[in-house]
Design a protein around this motif. Structure first.
Motif, PDB file in Angstrom:
ATOM      1  N   THR A 114     -26.542   7.602  28.839  1.00 44.17           N
ATOM      2  CA  THR A 114     -27.338   7.127  29.972  1.00 44.17           C
ATOM      3  C   THR A 114     -26.713   5.884  30.591  1.00 44.17           C
ATOM      4  N   VAL A 115     -26.758   5.844  31.909  1.00 45.62           N
ATOM      5  CA  VAL A 115     -26.308   4.676  32.654  1.00 45.62           C
ATOM      6  C   VAL A 115     -27.498   4.110  33.427  1.00 45.62           C
ATOM      7  N   TYR A 116     -27.535   2.798  33.531  1.00 46.10           N
ATOM      8  CA  TYR A 116     -28.639   2.110  34.205  1.00 46.10           C
ATOM      9  C   TYR A 116     -28.101   1.254  35.342  1.00 46.10           C
ATOM     10  N   LEU A 117     -28.973   0.997  36.310  1.00 46.28           N
ATOM     11  CA  LEU A 117     -28.657   0.042  37.366  1.00 46.28           C
ATOM     12  C   LEU A 117     -29.886  -0.836  37.566  1.00 46.28           C
ATOM     13  N   GLN A 118     -29.789  -2.089  37.116  1.00 47.02           N
ATOM     14  CA  GLN A 118     -30.843  -3.061  37.344  1.00 47.02           C
ATOM     15  C   GLN A 118     -30.592  -3.728  38.686  1.00 47.02           C
ATOM     16  N   MET A 119     -31.545  -3.589  39.586  1.00 43.96           N
ATOM     17  CA  MET A 119     -31.395  -4.118  40.937  1.00 43.96           C
ATOM     18  C   MET A 119     -32.420  -5.223  41.155  1.00 43.96           C
ATOM     19  N   ASP A 120     -31.950  -6.429  41.359  1.00 43.85           N
ATOM     20  CA  ASP A 120     -32.806  -7.586  41.593  1.00 43.85           C
ATOM     21  C   ASP A 120     -32.547  -8.157  42.993  1.00 43.85           C
ATOM     22  N   SER A 121     -33.469  -8.980  43.452  1.00 47.02           N
ATOM     23  CA  SER A 121     -33.338  -9.613  44.774  1.00 47.02           C
ATOM     24  C   SER A 121     -33.000  -8.587  45.847  1.00 47.02           C
ATOM     25  N   LEU A 122     -33.738  -7.511  45.833  1.00 47.56           N
ATOM     26  CA  LEU A 122     -33.444  -6.403  46.756  1.00 47.56           C
ATOM     27  C   LEU A 122     -33.657  -6.819  48.207  1.00 47.56           C
ATOM     28  N   LYS A 123     -32.807  -6.260  49.070  1.00 48.64           N
ATOM     29  CA  LYS A 123     -32.847  -6.526  50.498  1.00 48.64           C
ATOM     30  C   LYS A 123     -33.088  -5.221  51.256  1.00 48.64           C
ATOM     31  N   PRO A 124     -33.594  -5.302  52.464  1.00 48.60           N
ATOM     32  CA  PRO A 124     -33.792  -4.064  53.245  1.00 48.60           C
ATOM     33  C   PRO A 124     -32.502  -3.250  53.391  1.00 48.60           C
ATOM     34  N   GLU A 125     -31.367  -3.922  53.453  1.00 49.92           N
ATOM     35  CA  GLU A 125     -30.102  -3.193  53.599  1.00 49.92           C
ATOM     36  C   GLU A 125     -29.683  -2.457  52.323  1.00 49.92           C
ATOM     37  N   ASP A 126     -30.411  -2.645  51.246  1.00 51.10           N
ATOM     38  CA  ASP A 126     -30.165  -1.872  50.021  1.00 51.10           C
ATOM     39  C   ASP A 126     -30.841  -0.501  50.084  1.00 51.10           C
ATOM     40  N   THR A 127     -31.636  -0.275  51.114  1.00 44.29           N
ATOM     41  CA  THR A 127     -32.311   1.018  51.263  1.00 44.29           C
ATOM     42  C   THR A 127     -31.292   2.144  51.386  1.00 44.29           C
ATOM     43  N   ALA A 128     -31.406   3.140  50.515  1.00 46.67           N
ATOM     44  CA  ALA A 128     -30.449   4.241  50.488  1.00 46.67           C
ATOM     45  C   ALA A 128     -30.880   5.240  49.424  1.00 46.67           C
ATOM     46  N   VAL A 129     -30.224   6.385  49.442  1.00 45.72           N
ATOM     47  CA  VAL A 129     -30.317   7.305  48.316  1.00 45.72           C
ATOM     48  C   VAL A 129     -29.219   6.906  47.334  1.00 45.72           C
ATOM     49  N   TYR A 130     -29.602   6.703  46.094  1.00 44.53           N
ATOM     50  CA  TYR A 130     -28.663   6.274  45.054  1.00 44.53           C
ATOM     51  C   TYR A 130     -28.291   7.466  44.184  1.00 44.53           C
ATOM     52  N   TYR A 131     -26.990   7.641  43.989  1.00 45.66           N
ATOM     53  CA  TYR A 131     -26.472   8.759  43.204  1.00 45.66           C
ATOM     54  C   TYR A 131     -25.723   8.214  41.987  1.00 45.66           C
ATOM     55  N   CYS A 132     -25.961   8.827  40.843  1.00 42.81           N
ATOM     56  CA  CYS A 132     -25.154   8.481  39.675  1.00 42.81           C
ATOM     57  C   CYS A 132     -23.986   9.462  39.569  1.00 42.81           C
ATOM     58  N   ASN A 133     -22.947   8.981  38.933  1.00 43.77           N
ATOM     59  CA  ASN A 133     -21.711   9.745  38.788  1.00 43.77           C
ATOM     60  C   ASN A 133     -21.151   9.498  37.405  1.00 43.77           C
ATOM     61  N   ALA A 134     -20.547  10.536  36.820  1.00 44.12           N
ATOM     62  CA  ALA A 134     -19.937  10.348  35.507  1.00 44.12           C
ATOM     63  C   ALA A 134     -18.748  11.281  35.342  1.00 44.12           C
ATOM     64  N   GLU A 135     -17.709  10.758  34.718  1.00 42.72           N
ATOM     65  CA  GLU A 135     -16.553  11.579  34.332  1.00 42.72           C
ATOM     66  C   GLU A 135     -16.828  12.094  32.922  1.00 42.72           C
ATOM     67  N   ILE A 136     -17.076  13.387  32.821  1.00 43.78           N
ATOM     68  CA  ILE A 136     -17.522  13.965  31.555  1.00 43.78           C
ATOM     69  C   ILE A 136     -16.532  15.012  31.072  1.00 43.78           C
TER      70      ILE A 136
END
Length: 119
Positions: A76-98
């Protein structure tokens, strides 16, 4: 192999969210993992990556605000996002080399999770 992302949602500016992405299936090993994002009408951009050894890198726009981490035992991979801004609005995709027996090392993508930063 599947990557299942979760944790997106609506948050006010200055708030926090934590995204998770779990890999499942017949996995031999996972190399680099990362998060990308795509805002409406824009290309998909790299947000952060983490190697199997824990080395990290970040886009300049999120340095100091976002933290990527991984739990190798849980694939599992995590992304902790703090101090979020309106410009961070997006669809977030995870990626992995498996690595698998059937395909060797291959790039896999999660389904995307929407993050909306708005008051």
């Amino acid at each position: 192999v599947q990557l299942q992302a979760s944790g997106g949602g609506l948050v006010q500016p200055g708030g926090s969210l934590r995204l998770s992405c779990a890999a499942s299936g017949s996995i031999l090993s996972i190399k680099d993992m990362g998060w990308y994002r795509q805002a409406p009408g824009k290309q998909r951009d790299l947000v952060a990556t983490i190697t199997s050894g824990g080395s990290t890198s970040y886009a300049d726009s999120v340095k100091g605000r976002f933290t990527i981490s991984r739990d190798n035992a849980k694939n599992t991979v995590y992304l902790q996002m703090d101090s979020l801004k309106p410009e961070d609005t997006a669809v977030y995709y995870c990626n992995a080399e498996i690595q698998t027996w059937s395909r060797g090392v291959y790039d896999y993508w999660g389904q995307g999770t929407l993050v909306t930063v708005s008051s």
